[in-house]
Design a protein around this motif. Structure first.
Motif, PDB file in Angstrom:
ATOM      1  N   PHE A  93      -7.520  -3.459 -10.905  1.00  0.00           N
ATOM      2  CA  PHE A  93      -7.317  -2.954  -9.552  1.00  0.00           C
ATOM      3  C   PHE A  93      -6.655  -4.066  -8.736  1.00  0.00           C
ATOM      4  N   ILE A  94      -5.544  -3.756  -8.085  1.00  0.00           N
ATOM      5  CA  ILE A  94      -4.805  -4.732  -7.282  1.00  0.00           C
ATOM      6  C   ILE A  94      -4.890  -4.280  -5.827  1.00  0.00           C
ATOM      7  N   LYS A  95      -5.469  -5.120  -4.953  1.00  0.00           N
ATOM      8  CA  LYS A  95      -5.520  -4.729  -3.541  1.00  0.00           C
ATOM      9  C   LYS A  95      -4.882  -5.789  -2.661  1.00  0.00           C
ATOM     10  N   ASN A  96      -4.646  -5.416  -1.422  1.00  0.00           N
ATOM     11  CA  ASN A  96      -3.981  -6.255  -0.433  1.00  0.00           C
ATOM     12  C   ASN A  96      -2.548  -6.565  -0.863  1.00  0.00           C
ATOM     13  N   ARG A  97      -1.880  -5.533  -1.356  1.00  0.00           N
ATOM     14  CA  ARG A  97      -0.515  -5.649  -1.855  1.00  0.00           C
ATOM     15  C   ARG A  97       0.470  -5.536  -0.698  1.00  0.00           C
ATOM     16  N   TYR A 131      -2.768  -0.587  -2.327  1.00  0.00           N
ATOM     17  CA  TYR A 131      -3.366  -1.022  -3.587  1.00  0.00           C
ATOM     18  C   TYR A 131      -2.720  -0.301  -4.765  1.00  0.00           C
ATOM     19  N   VAL A 159      -3.498 -11.579  -2.978  1.00  0.00           N
ATOM     20  CA  VAL A 159      -4.024 -10.413  -3.717  1.00  0.00           C
ATOM     21  C   VAL A 159      -5.356 -10.752  -4.362  1.00  0.00           C
TER      22      VAL A 159
END
Length: 159
Positions: A93-97, A131, A159
């Motif tokens: 999970f990739i957030k703050n993209r 995200y 990230v």
């Protein structure tokens, strides 16, 4: 294995359009745009089967995120076993993209860590949700990517 799964297709994309696109990589055995059984409208995904696995690999490497009818298509290996697709193993999970990082940029960034099965920025009608997900072939590769990228700056955002 010589089968690819294409998704995020424009509703008007046909088998002929996909054949024209993908036959440049090598001999195509079959193409199927999946359609609603009643309306016959496209469901936005298709399968392309090549004669040779090398042609499949070349297509994945060179045509992923190319556009057809103004939409970038996402290509991945066709995974027939639903338990493997739904297990979540290798999913990051990739957030703050940053909003300028699209599916292709996310794929390019994370492909340095290993084989990616799928890569997706989550969007809503009025834009991105900030995200995304990267699904790696192995859990080990996913852990390595997390270790290296977590807290890193990508386009000025941590990230």
């Amino acid at each position: 294995m010589a089968s690819l799964y294409e998704k995020d297709l424009h509703p008007d994309v046909t088998e002929d359009m996909l054949f024209e696109k993908f036959s440049t990589a090598g001999p195509v055995l079959s193409i199927r745009v999946c359609r609603d059984m009643i309306t016959r409208r496209s469901l936005g995904y298709a399968y392309v089967n090549f004669q040779q696995p090398a042609d499949t690999e070349r297509t994945l490497d060179t045509m992923n995120f190319d556009t057809i009818k103004g939409r970038p298509i996402r290509i991945k290996w066709s995974q027939r076993d639903p338990s493997l697709r739904k297990s979540g193993v290798g999913n990051v999970f990739i957030k703050n993209r940053d909003k300028n990082i699209d599916n292709k940029a996310l794929y390019d960034t994370f492909s340095a860590f290993g084989n990616i099965l799928s890569c997706k920025i989550v969007c809503v009608k009025n834009g991105s949700r900030g995200y995304g997900f990267v699904h790696f072939e192995t859990e080990e590769t996913a852990r390595n990517a997390i270790e290296k990228v977590n807290g890193m700056l990508l386009n000025g955002k941590k990230v």
